[in-house]
Enzyme design. Structure first.
Site, mmCIF file in Angstrom:
data_model
loop_
_atom_site.group_PDB
_atom_site.id
_atom_site.type_symbol
_atom_site.label_atom_id
_atom_site.label_comp_id
_atom_site.label_asym_id
_atom_site.label_seq_id
_atom_site.Cartn_x
_atom_site.Cartn_y
_atom_site.Cartn_z
ATOM 1 N NE ARG A 124 -30.246 -7.580 -9.246
ATOM 2 C CZ ARG A 124 -31.606 -7.247 -9.785
ATOM 3 N NH1 ARG A 124 -31.890 -6.491 -10.843
ATOM 4 N NH2 ARG A 124 -32.493 -7.688 -9.073
ATOM 5 C CE LYS A 146 -9.233 -10.203 -1.205
ATOM 6 N NZ LYS A 146 -8.153 -10.784 -0.248
ATOM 7 C CD GLU A 188 -0.942 -4.047 3.433
ATOM 8 O OE1 GLU A 188 -0.481 -5.042 2.849
ATOM 9 O OE2 GLU A 188 -1.986 -4.139 4.358
ATOM 10 C CE LYS A 230 -4.694 -6.184 -4.354
ATOM 11 N NZ LYS A 230 -5.098 -5.715 -2.998
ATOM 12 C CD GLU A 240 -7.873 -14.412 -0.663
ATOM 13 O OE1 GLU A 240 -7.684 -13.185 -0.939
ATOM 14 O OE2 GLU A 240 -8.015 -14.795 0.422
ATOM 15 N NE ARG A 244 -6.957 -10.455 -4.175
ATOM 16 C CZ ARG A 244 -7.883 -9.605 -4.669
ATOM 17 N NH1 ARG A 244 -8.613 -9.743 -5.871
ATOM 18 N NH2 ARG A 244 -8.090 -8.150 -4.284
ATOM 19 C CG ASN A 248 -4.863 -12.438 3.182
ATOM 20 O OD1 ASN A 248 -4.948 -11.923 4.334
ATOM 21 N ND2 ASN A 248 -5.511 -12.350 2.277
ATOM 22 C CG HIS A 251 -3.007 -9.332 5.816
ATOM 23 N ND1 HIS A 251 -1.562 -9.303 5.328
ATOM 24 C CD2 HIS A 251 -3.554 -8.342 5.363
ATOM 25 C CE1 HIS A 251 -1.570 -8.185 4.629
ATOM 26 N NE2 HIS A 251 -2.823 -7.419 4.586
ATOM 27 C CG HIS A 255 -7.060 -9.896 9.801
ATOM 28 N ND1 HIS A 255 -7.105 -10.708 8.358
ATOM 29 C CD2 HIS A 255 -6.958 -8.559 9.326
ATOM 30 C CE1 HIS A 255 -7.222 -9.995 7.472
ATOM 31 N NE2 HIS A 255 -6.840 -8.716 7.783
ATOM 32 C CG HIS A 269 -4.852 -3.447 7.823
ATOM 33 N ND1 HIS A 269 -5.408 -4.530 8.072
ATOM 34 C CD2 HIS A 269 -4.318 -3.340 6.622
ATOM 35 C CE1 HIS A 269 -5.122 -5.359 7.268
ATOM 36 N NE2 HIS A 269 -4.484 -4.630 6.355
HETATM 37 P P1 NAD Z 1 -8.072 5.024 6.397
HETATM 38 O O1 NAD Z 1 -8.913 4.934 5.268
HETATM 39 O O2 NAD Z 1 -8.628 4.861 7.866
HETATM 40 O O3 NAD Z 1 -7.152 6.325 6.467
HETATM 41 C C1 NAD Z 1 -6.431 6.440 7.401
HETATM 42 C C2 NAD Z 1 -6.433 8.092 8.216
HETATM 43 O O4 NAD Z 1 -5.963 8.876 7.262
HETATM 44 C C3 NAD Z 1 -7.819 8.446 8.133
HETATM 45 O O5 NAD Z 1 -8.071 9.350 9.211
HETATM 46 C C4 NAD Z 1 -8.086 9.395 6.861
HETATM 47 O O6 NAD Z 1 -9.105 10.741 7.328
HETATM 48 C C5 NAD Z 1 -6.501 10.170 7.064
HETATM 49 N N1 NAD Z 1 -6.255 10.532 5.460
HETATM 50 C C6 NAD Z 1 -6.507 9.817 4.514
HETATM 51 N N2 NAD Z 1 -5.739 10.254 3.291
HETATM 52 C C7 NAD Z 1 -5.187 11.466 3.859
HETATM 53 C C8 NAD Z 1 -4.169 12.397 3.514
HETATM 54 N N3 NAD Z 1 -3.983 12.600 2.206
HETATM 55 N N4 NAD Z 1 -3.832 13.503 4.251
HETATM 56 C C9 NAD Z 1 -4.241 13.314 5.885
HETATM 57 N N5 NAD Z 1 -4.966 12.313 6.212
HETATM 58 C C10 NAD Z 1 -5.454 11.484 5.407
HETATM 59 O O7 NAD Z 1 -7.068 3.759 6.451
HETATM 60 P P2 NAD Z 1 -6.120 3.116 5.407
HETATM 61 O O8 NAD Z 1 -4.957 2.510 6.107
HETATM 62 O O9 NAD Z 1 -5.953 3.728 4.315
HETATM 63 O O10 NAD Z 1 -7.113 1.817 5.132
HETATM 64 C C11 NAD Z 1 -7.254 0.753 6.159
HETATM 65 C C12 NAD Z 1 -8.493 0.131 5.567
HETATM 66 O O11 NAD Z 1 -7.948 -0.515 4.458
HETATM 67 C C13 NAD Z 1 -8.830 -1.211 6.600
HETATM 68 O O12 NAD Z 1 -10.137 -1.323 6.697
HETATM 69 C C14 NAD Z 1 -8.324 -2.352 5.695
HETATM 70 O O13 NAD Z 1 -9.258 -3.426 5.996
HETATM 71 C C15 NAD Z 1 -8.413 -1.987 4.379
HETATM 72 N N6 NAD Z 1 -7.612 -2.566 3.339
HETATM 73 C C16 NAD Z 1 -8.305 -3.091 2.226
HETATM 74 C C17 NAD Z 1 -7.743 -3.998 1.110
HETATM 75 C C18 NAD Z 1 -8.237 -4.465 0.162
HETATM 76 O O14 NAD Z 1 -7.827 -5.250 -0.850
HETATM 77 N N7 NAD Z 1 -9.789 -3.998 -0.251
HETATM 78 C C19 NAD Z 1 -6.305 -4.200 1.139
HETATM 79 C C20 NAD Z 1 -5.789 -3.511 2.506
HETATM 80 C C21 NAD Z 1 -6.449 -2.870 3.513
HETATM 81 N N1 GLY Z 2 -4.954 -7.040 0.302
HETATM 82 C C1 GLY Z 2 -5.371 -8.575 -0.004
HETATM 83 C C2 GLY Z 2 -5.949 -8.784 -1.291
HETATM 84 O O1 GLY Z 2 -6.417 -7.680 -2.032
HETATM 85 O O2 GLY Z 2 -6.234 -9.496 -1.781
#
Ligand code: NAD
Ligand code: GLY
Length: 372
Positions: A124, A146, A188, A230, A240, A244, A248, A251, A255, A269
């Site tokens: 939990r 999130k 972003e 943010k 949200e 918030r 998006n 987005h 998406h 993304h």
């Molecule tokens: P990712 O986590 O897939 O990383 C991208 C690539 O970079 C991977 O292959 C990883 O191994 C590599 N990598 C990471 N750090 C590195 C470094 N320092 N040096 C070399 N390689 C490195 O992609 P991302 O763009 O970081 O994240 C995308 C995800 O984030 C999506 O799933 C999206 O939905 C999510 N997201 C979430 C939120 C949220 O608020 N929670 C907001 C935006 C995006």
């Molecule tokens: N990336 C959108 C949010 O965190 O609300």
């Protein structure tokens, strides 16, 4: 200008007794123990990371001088799944973590979203720390709580709101990030200017190239402004229910493009968000909500920085009905009505509920013909 080694900024996410700091700067990882010392002593640590990040940065974790268990996953969006969630939870049970122990997400947004979800449901909820290693994760996904995995019905449709106790942003790790990933993260960064901060957009007009070239001063400024914006929005509307949703911007289009591309690495993304923001401004201008000049300035900024625009994703626009069907699955929607983030101007985005579905479909059809 201040010497780079001295630039360290802190941003606070103000959420009452769940408030936490985001530390941003160069050379933070060698100080990991001191930063964690603020909140951990003699606790077990479980790290979740992916193979590329582990290969590059495993030695940085030894600084903790503590017993670390670790889950190393293959890279990629496919890891945001029930089966990988089970793997992470199994590893946490094997390490016999208890609730005051720490789980660290060490990687990009995929690792952060998945690990945050696991931390939120393990017994939990246990302590959770974000060490984001992509630009996208440093300015967006590591902040705000999130967490999510993907399901066949759509992306990020199963998850929780669960805030970390600390976010540690060391910009040095970006030196190994592939350029394409840096660009995806820049989308972003730009989002914060476009949604509510004209002055930041103007700054990016002059300094965006420096950010993309990973100039430390420019980078730390851009990340700090992004995280501050943010943090402010999340503090106002953590779950949200209103404001918030501004985060998006672009987005809902993005998406749908990602779903069309198939989450196989063809369209990242952040790349989808870049083209999606172009669409959001273009559509706002077509609706007469904003001057055409605003949409043109956004498109020009994207082109000048070699970022994806509507034209770059034209191959994904061939089936407007399918794109709209995906947009109708969006979490911001209520009942059967479509919610979009649109803009009156650069730096003045707003949430529009009850958008006309036929109107959006006509727009998507228009794009298909314009870019065919
Ligand atoms: P990712 O986590 O897939 O990383 C991208 C690539 O970079 C991977 O292959 C990883 O191994 C590599 N990598 C990471 N750090 C590195 C470094 N320092 N040096 C070399 N390689 C490195 O992609 P991302 O763009 O970081 O994240 C995308 C995800 O984030 C999506 O799933 C999206 O939905 C999510 N997201 C979430 C939120 C949220 O608020 N929670 C907001 C935006 C995006
Ligand atoms: N990336 C959108 C949010 O965190 O609300």
């Amino acid at each position: 200008m201040m010497p780079v080694s001295n630039i360290r900024q802190s941003v606070r996410v103000d959420l009452g007794n769940r408030s936490y700091p985001i530390h941003i700067g160069t050379g933070l990882l060698p100080d990991l123990r001191r930063y964690l010392g603020e909140c951990f002593s003699n606790r077990k640590v479980h790290v979740v990371t992916d193979q590329p990040v582990h290969d590059l940065y495993r030695p940085e974790l030894d600084i903790l001088e503590t017993d670390i268990s670790i889950t190393i996953l293959p890279p990629g969006e496919a890891q945001k799944s029930f089966s990988t969630l089970q793997t992470v939870l199994d590893d946490m049970f094997s390490a016999n973590l208890s609730r005051p122990d720490y789980v660290i997400a060490f990687g990009g947004g995929v690792i952060g979203d998945l690990t945050g979800f696991a931390a939120s449901i393990y017994k939990r909820g246990c302590q959770f720390i974000q060490i984001p290693t992509t630009l996208l994760a440093q300015v967006d996904s590591s902040v705000g709580g999130k967490t999510a995995i993907n399901v066949p019905q759509g992306k990020n449709l199963v998850g929780t709101f669960y805030q970390p106790g600390l976010v540690l942003v060391d910009t040095d790790v970006l030196s190994t990030l592939p350029e394409r990933q840096v660009r995806a993260g820049y989308a972003e960064v730009l989002k914060y200017g476009l949604l509510g901060d004209r002055a930041f957009f103007d700054w990016l007009e002059s300094n965006g190239t420096h950010v993309l070239q990973l100039d430390p001063n420019a980078l730390i400024h851009a990340i700090s402004v992004s995280c501050r914006t943010k943090a402010r929005i999340v503090a106002e509307d953590e779950r949200e229910s209103g404001r918030r949703a501004l985060l998006n911007l672009g987005h809902t289009f993005a998406h749908a493009l990602e779903a069309r591309a198939g989450y196989n690495g063809d369209l990242l993304h952040g790349e989808a968000v870049s083209a999606g923001m172009d669409m959001a401004f273009d559509y706002s201008s077509r609706l007469g909500l904003s001057e055409a000049g605003a949409a043109r300035a956004v498109a020009r900024h994207l082109q000048n920085h070699n970022m994806p625009t509507i034209r770059s994703v034209s191959h994904l626009l061939s089936d407007p009905d399918r794109l709209l069907a995906t947009m109708m699955q969006d979490k911001k929607n209520e009942a059967d009505s479509l919610t979009l983030v649109l803009a009156r101007d650069i730096g003045d985005a707003f949430v529009k509920k009850g958008c006309n579905r036929e109107g959006v479909l006509d727009y998507l059809k228009h794009l298909k013909h314009q870019y065919a």
